[in-house]
Design a protein around this motif. Structure first.
Motif, short mmCIF file in Angstrom:
data_model
loop_
_atom_site.label_atom_id
_atom_site.label_comp_id
_atom_site.label_asym_id
_atom_site.label_seq_id
_atom_site.Cartn_x
_atom_site.Cartn_y
_atom_site.Cartn_z
N ASN A 143 -43.64 3.55 -8.84
CA ASN A 143 -42.98 4.85 -8.97
C ASN A 143 -42.88 5.20 -10.45
O ASN A 143 -43.17 4.35 -11.32
CB ASN A 143 -41.61 4.81 -8.31
N PRO A 144 -42.48 6.42 -10.79
CA PRO A 144 -42.45 6.82 -12.20
C PRO A 144 -41.61 5.90 -13.08
O PRO A 144 -41.95 5.67 -14.24
CB PRO A 144 -41.85 8.23 -12.15
N ALA A 145 -40.52 5.36 -12.54
CA ALA A 145 -39.67 4.47 -13.33
C ALA A 145 -40.27 3.08 -13.47
O ALA A 145 -39.96 2.36 -14.43
CB ALA A 145 -38.29 4.38 -12.69
N ASN A 146 -41.12 2.71 -12.52
CA ASN A 146 -41.71 1.37 -12.54
C ASN A 146 -43.14 1.39 -12.03
O ASN A 146 -43.43 0.93 -10.93
CB ASN A 146 -40.86 0.42 -11.69
N PRO A 147 -44.08 1.93 -12.82
CA PRO A 147 -45.49 1.94 -12.40
C PRO A 147 -45.99 0.51 -12.26
O PRO A 147 -45.67 -0.36 -13.06
CB PRO A 147 -46.19 2.67 -13.55
N ARG A 148 -46.82 0.27 -11.22
CA ARG A 148 -47.28 -1.08 -10.94
C ARG A 148 -48.71 -1.34 -11.41
O ARG A 148 -49.28 -2.38 -11.10
CB ARG A 148 -47.16 -1.35 -9.44
N CYS A 149 -49.30 -0.39 -12.13
CA CYS A 149 -50.61 -0.63 -12.73
C CYS A 149 -50.76 0.28 -13.94
O CYS A 149 -50.07 1.29 -14.07
CB CYS A 149 -51.74 -0.40 -11.72
N GLY A 150 -51.68 -0.08 -14.82
CA GLY A 150 -51.87 0.68 -16.04
C GLY A 150 -52.35 2.10 -15.80
O GLY A 150 -51.95 3.04 -16.51
N PHE A 151 -53.19 2.29 -14.79
CA PHE A 151 -53.70 3.63 -14.49
C PHE A 151 -52.56 4.55 -14.03
O PHE A 151 -52.49 5.71 -14.44
CB PHE A 151 -54.78 3.56 -13.41
N SER A 152 -51.69 4.03 -13.19
CA SER A 152 -50.56 4.82 -12.73
C SER A 152 -49.61 5.14 -13.88
O SER A 152 -49.09 6.25 -14.00
CB SER A 152 -49.79 4.07 -11.62
N ARG A 153 -49.40 4.17 -14.75
CA ARG A 153 -48.52 4.38 -15.91
C ARG A 153 -49.08 5.48 -16.81
O ARG A 153 -48.34 6.35 -17.30
CB ARG A 153 -48.37 3.07 -16.69
N THR A 154 -50.39 5.47 -17.00
CA THR A 154 -51.01 6.46 -17.89
C THR A 154 -50.93 7.87 -17.32
O THR A 154 -50.62 8.82 -18.03
CB THR A 154 -52.48 6.09 -18.14
N ILE A 155 -51.19 8.01 -16.02
CA ILE A 155 -51.17 9.36 -15.45
C ILE A 155 -49.75 9.92 -15.40
O ILE A 155 -49.54 11.12 -15.58
CB ILE A 155 -51.83 9.37 -14.04
N ILE A 156 -48.76 9.05 -15.23
CA ILE A 156 -47.36 9.48 -15.30
C ILE A 156 -47.06 10.01 -16.71
O ILE A 156 -46.41 11.06 -16.88
CB ILE A 156 -46.41 8.32 -14.96
N SER A 157 -47.54 9.32 -17.72
CA SER A 157 -47.32 9.75 -19.10
C SER A 157 -47.94 11.12 -19.36
O SER A 157 -47.36 11.97 -20.04
CB SER A 157 -47.90 8.72 -20.08
#
Length: 229
Positions: A143-157
Motif C-alpha cells: 500500500n502507499p504507506a508500505n510498498p512491497r516492491c521497488g516498482f510499486s514504491r516508485t510509481i507511488i512517488s
C-alpha cells in the motif's frame, strides 16, 4: 429403499419437506464420479443400517434455480436435509465421508442447519468493479504507506509528486485478483495504473509519460480543505 429420481423443482420441494433424514445427490449424467455416487446411494438404500433415510437424486443442470438456491456449484454434491433445511453436505465423490455424515445425522437428535455457501462472484465482473472503484486506481504490491516492491514504491512517488488523487489495491492480499487482472488486461506485471476504468500501463509507461509532460494533465488531483470550502 430405492433411490428416488427427482425431475422437477416441485418434486424436489415436496420431497425435502420430510421430517426424516433426506439425502439428495445433485448429479450430471456425463460425470463418471456421479455414477459412482449413484451406485453408493443404491447400496445404502438397500442396507438395514440406513433404515428410515430417504435417498434421491436430481440432475443439477435441469434445476438451475434449485442448484443456485442451495449452493450447488459442482457435481457430485450431496445434501443432507430435514424439513427442507440443510444439516450437512458432501462436496465431491467421497463415499466414506458420505457414510460418516449420514450416520452422524441419523443419530443427531437436534441437527443444526449449516450455512448455504454463496456463489462466488464472477472474477471478470469483480475486476470490472475494482478498476472502476475510483477514477484513478493503482494495483500494486503493498500500500502507499508500505510498498512491497521497488516498482510499486516508485510509481507511488510519481503519483504523489503530481498530487494525484488515487486509490490502491494490494494484489498480495488476493490471488484471484492478482492472477485474474493479468489476463483481463493482458498485462503480465505489476504495478498497473487505471484511469477511468482503462489501463494506462505499468511503471515504465507512467514514467515515460511523466517525462514527456503528458501525465500530469490526465491525473485527477487531490482537493485541499481550502478549495473544498
Amino acid at each position: 429403499m430405492a433411490v428416488t429420481n427427482l425431475a422437477t423443482v416441485d418434486e424436489f420441494n415436496t420431497y425435502i419437506k420430510s421430517k426424516d433424514l433426506t439425502v439428495i445427490h445433485f448429479y450430471a449424467a456425463w460425470a463418471a464420479q456421479c455414477a459412482q455416487i449413484n451406485d453408493v446411494l443404491e447400496e445404502m438404500g438397500k442396507s438395514a443400517d440406513y433404515k428410515g433415510v430417504n435417498f434421491a437424486k436430481i440432475a443439477a443442470e435441469d434445476v438451475p434455480e434449485v442448484s443456485l438456491k442451495f449452493g450447488v456449484s459442482a457435481v457430485p454434491t450431496i445434501l443432507l436435509l430435514r424439513n427442507s433445511v440443510i444439516t450437512d453436505r458432501v462436496d465431491g465423490a467421497n463415499p466414506a465421508e458420505l457414510a460418516t455424515k449420514v450416520k452422524q445425522q441419523m443419530s443427531s437428535k437436534d441437527p443444526v442447519p449449516i450455512e448455504i455457501p454463496k456463489p462466488k462472484e464472477n472474477i471478470e465482473e469483480r475486476l470490472k468493479k475494482l478498476i472502476n472503484h475510483a477514477p484513478c486506481m493503482l494495483f500494486m504490491k503493498g500500500n502507499p504507506a508500505n510498498p512491497r516492491c521497488g516498482f510499486s514504491r516508485t510509481i507511488i512517488s510519481i503519483l504523489d509528486s503530481y498530487n494525484a488523487d488515487y486509490q490502491t489495491f494490494d494484489i498480495l492480499q488476493d490471488n484471484d485478483v492478482r492472477e485474474g487482472l493479468k489476463k483481463f488486461s493482458n498485462w503480465p506485471t505489476y504495478p498497473q495504473l487505471y484511469l477511468n476504468g482503462e489501463l494506462l500501463g505499468g511503471l515504465d509507461i507512467v514514467r515515460e509519460m511523466g517525462e514527456a509532460g503528458e501525465l500530469e494533465a490526465m491525473l485527477p488531483k487531490k482537493v485541499s480543505l481550502e478549495e473544498r470550502s
